[in-house]
Design a protein around this motif. Structure first.
Motif, short mmCIF file in Angstrom:
data_model
loop_
_atom_site.label_atom_id
_atom_site.label_comp_id
_atom_site.label_asym_id
_atom_site.label_seq_id
_atom_site.Cartn_x
_atom_site.Cartn_y
_atom_site.Cartn_z
N GLU A 163 4.72 17.78 -15.66
CA GLU A 163 4.55 17.79 -17.11
C GLU A 163 3.49 18.81 -17.52
O GLU A 163 3.65 19.53 -18.52
CB GLU A 163 4.17 16.40 -17.60
N ARG A 164 2.41 18.86 -16.75
CA ARG A 164 1.36 19.84 -17.06
C ARG A 164 1.91 21.27 -16.97
O ARG A 164 1.65 22.10 -17.84
CB ARG A 164 0.18 19.68 -16.09
N ALA A 179 0.83 -1.21 0.00
CA ALA A 179 0.00 0.00 0.00
C ALA A 179 0.87 1.26 0.00
O ALA A 179 0.58 2.23 -0.72
CB ALA A 179 -0.94 -0.01 1.22
N ARG A 180 1.95 1.22 0.81
CA ARG A 180 2.85 2.37 0.83
C ARG A 180 3.53 2.56 -0.53
O ARG A 180 3.66 3.69 -1.02
CB ARG A 180 3.92 2.19 1.92
N ALA A 181 3.97 1.43 -1.11
CA ALA A 181 4.62 1.51 -2.42
C ALA A 181 3.65 2.05 -3.47
O ALA A 181 4.03 2.87 -4.32
CB ALA A 181 5.14 0.13 -2.84
N LYS A 182 2.40 1.59 -3.40
CA LYS A 182 1.39 2.07 -4.35
C LYS A 182 1.14 3.56 -4.15
O LYS A 182 1.06 4.32 -5.14
CB LYS A 182 0.10 1.28 -4.17
N ALA A 183 1.01 3.97 -2.88
CA ALA A 183 0.78 5.39 -2.59
C ALA A 183 1.96 6.24 -3.06
O ALA A 183 1.77 7.32 -3.65
CB ALA A 183 0.55 5.59 -1.10
N GLU A 184 3.18 5.75 -2.82
CA GLU A 184 4.36 6.49 -3.27
C GLU A 184 4.42 6.55 -4.79
O GLU A 184 4.77 7.60 -5.36
CB GLU A 184 5.62 5.82 -2.71
N ARG A 185 4.08 5.43 -5.43
CA ARG A 185 4.09 5.40 -6.90
C ARG A 185 3.05 6.36 -7.47
O ARG A 185 3.33 7.10 -8.42
CB ARG A 185 3.83 3.98 -7.39
N GLU A 186 1.86 6.34 -6.86
CA GLU A 186 0.81 7.24 -7.33
C GLU A 186 1.18 8.70 -7.08
O GLU A 186 0.90 9.56 -7.93
CB GLU A 186 -0.51 6.89 -6.64
N ALA A 187 1.79 8.96 -5.91
CA ALA A 187 2.22 10.33 -5.62
C ALA A 187 3.28 10.78 -6.61
O ALA A 187 3.26 11.93 -7.09
CB ALA A 187 2.75 10.41 -4.19
N LYS A 188 4.20 9.87 -6.92
CA LYS A 188 5.24 10.20 -7.90
C LYS A 188 4.64 10.46 -9.27
O LYS A 188 5.02 11.42 -9.96
CB LYS A 188 6.26 9.05 -7.98
N GLU A 189 3.67 9.61 -9.65
CA GLU A 189 3.03 9.79 -10.95
C GLU A 189 2.26 11.10 -11.00
O GLU A 189 2.29 11.81 -12.02
CB GLU A 189 2.10 8.61 -11.23
N ARG A 190 1.57 11.43 -9.88
CA ARG A 190 0.86 12.71 -9.83
C ARG A 190 1.83 13.87 -9.94
O ARG A 190 1.56 14.86 -10.65
CB ARG A 190 0.05 12.82 -8.54
N ALA A 191 2.95 13.76 -9.23
CA ALA A 191 3.95 14.82 -9.28
C ALA A 191 4.52 14.97 -10.69
O ALA A 191 4.73 16.09 -11.19
CB ALA A 191 5.07 14.54 -8.29
N GLU A 192 4.76 13.82 -11.33
CA GLU A 192 5.29 13.86 -12.70
C GLU A 192 4.28 14.47 -13.66
O GLU A 192 4.64 15.26 -14.55
CB GLU A 192 5.69 12.46 -13.15
N ARG A 193 2.99 14.06 -13.48
CA ARG A 193 1.95 14.63 -14.35
C ARG A 193 1.81 16.13 -14.12
O ARG A 193 1.65 16.90 -15.08
CB ARG A 193 0.61 13.93 -14.09
N GLU A 194 1.88 16.52 -12.85
CA GLU A 194 1.77 17.95 -12.54
C GLU A 194 2.96 18.71 -13.11
O GLU A 194 2.79 19.81 -13.68
CB GLU A 194 1.70 18.14 -11.03
N PHE A 249 5.62 28.80 -20.95
CA PHE A 249 6.12 29.43 -22.18
C PHE A 249 7.58 29.82 -21.98
O PHE A 249 7.99 30.11 -20.86
CB PHE A 249 5.29 30.66 -22.54
N VAL A 250 8.32 29.79 -23.06
CA VAL A 250 9.74 30.14 -23.03
C VAL A 250 10.01 31.16 -24.12
O VAL A 250 9.18 31.39 -25.02
CB VAL A 250 10.63 28.90 -23.21
N SER A 251 11.20 31.73 -24.08
CA SER A 251 11.62 32.64 -25.15
C SER A 251 11.96 31.81 -26.40
O SER A 251 12.45 30.68 -26.28
CB SER A 251 12.85 33.43 -24.71
N PRO A 252 11.69 32.35 -27.59
CA PRO A 252 11.99 31.59 -28.81
C PRO A 252 13.49 31.39 -29.04
O PRO A 252 13.88 30.46 -29.76
CB PRO A 252 11.37 32.43 -29.92
N LEU A 253 14.31 32.23 -28.41
CA LEU A 253 15.75 32.08 -28.52
C LEU A 253 16.36 32.14 -27.12
O LEU A 253 15.92 32.94 -26.28
CB LEU A 253 16.38 33.18 -29.38
N ALA A 254 17.34 31.28 -26.87
CA ALA A 254 18.04 31.32 -25.58
C ALA A 254 19.13 32.39 -25.64
O ALA A 254 19.82 32.54 -26.66
CB ALA A 254 18.64 29.96 -25.27
N ASP A 255 19.26 33.15 -24.56
CA ASP A 255 20.35 34.14 -24.44
C ASP A 255 20.36 35.13 -25.61
O ASP A 255 21.38 35.32 -26.28
CB ASP A 255 21.71 33.44 -24.33
N SER A 256 19.20 35.73 -25.86
CA SER A 256 19.13 36.73 -26.93
C SER A 256 18.43 37.98 -26.42
O SER A 256 18.03 38.05 -25.24
CB SER A 256 18.37 36.15 -28.14
#
Length: 265
Positions: free
Chosen positions: A126-127, A109-124, A133-140
């Motif tokens: 990624e979201r 259960a702990r492993a599942k909860a940790e895995r789900e928390a990790k997946e939520r964190a990764e999805r968040e 948004f970023v600048s179209p050119l780096a260092d310009s």
């Protein structure tokens, strides 16, 4: 009445009687007849109390029965103790298995909860990344401002901003979206137009080469081409526009657009 003389007519001594008794028994044994009276006569001379062999047998039998009963009780007690020990051992083993199963369930259960928390964190993450948004050119930096006037632009003013860039600098999509134009754009030279998830559009012009095609999904910071000086250009740079629609003339201030999307220009 006559008198007995001293020392005369004295009764037989005990030894004499005993001797006579033994002689009588021997005589009877010689004739083959040992009467019922022989045993009492002999026993009468024994100082000990009469003993019955049958009584001795009964006494021995009782002792044996008591001993057997004691052994049976001991064996039953030992069996009960062994059974109790076996039951306690079985109970302990069952409890140990139950604890192990519970520990395993909790660990899973702990492993599942940790895995789900990790997946939520990764999805968040990624979201957030996809929503970033970023600048179209780096260092310009911006070399020509929005709405700058001059004869270089057919509209009479600059419809976007120019970023300083040497030829071959990586050009990036500023945000997540879909490529709606990729190719030659007349005065814009090799250009890319992206429709973003919020319904706005961005345009990238004068590139030397393109890395995407129409219909392709792009993410923030993804390379879409290399800067250059194609089309109506006075030298290598990146022309960047922000629009409310796909067509020319729907442009808005690109600096304000980028800042509203969290990009410092």
């Amino acid at each position: 009445m006559g008198t007995r003389g001293a020392g005369k007519h004295r009764g037989s001594s005990r030894l004499t009687k005993k001797t006579a008794g033994i002689a009588g028994i021997a005589a009877l044994a010689t004739t083959g007849v040992i009467g019922a009276f022989a045993a009492p006569a002999f026993a009468a001379d024994n100082d000990s109390a009469p003993q019955d062999p049958a009584l001795n047998h009964i006494s021995i039998g009782d002792d044996a029965a008591v001993e057997i009963e004691a052994q049976a009780d001991a064996q039953q007690a030992a069996a009960e103790t062994a059974a109790e020990a076996a039951a306690l051992k079985a109970q302990a083993e069952a409890e140990a298995k139950q604890r192990a199963a519970e520990a395993k369930r909790m660990a899973e259960a702990r492993a599942k909860a940790e895995r789900e928390a990790k997946e939520r964190a990764e999805r968040e993450a990624e979201r957030k990344r996809l929503g970033t948004f970023v600048s179209p050119l780096a260092d310009s930096y911006v070399s020509t401002q929005y709405k700058a006037g001059g004869g270089m632009w057919s509209s009479g003013s600059h419809t976007g901003i120019d970023f300083h860039a040497a030829s071959g600098t990586v050009v990036r999509a500023v945000g997540m979206g879909t490529v709606v134009e990729a190719g030659w754009g007349g005065a814009y030279g090799n250009n890319v137009v992206i429709k973003h998830v919020d319904g706005t559009y961005t345009q990238y012009g004068h590139m030397s080469s393109l890395s995407v095609r129409v219909g392709q999904q792009v993410t923030p910071g993804q390379q879409i081409g290399l800067s250059g000086s194609t089309g109506n250009s006075s030298g290598p740079h990146l022309h960047f526009e922000a629009r409310t629609g796909a067509d020319y003339g729907s442009d808005v201030n690109p600096i304000t657009y980028l800042r509203n999307h969290g990009v410092t220009v």
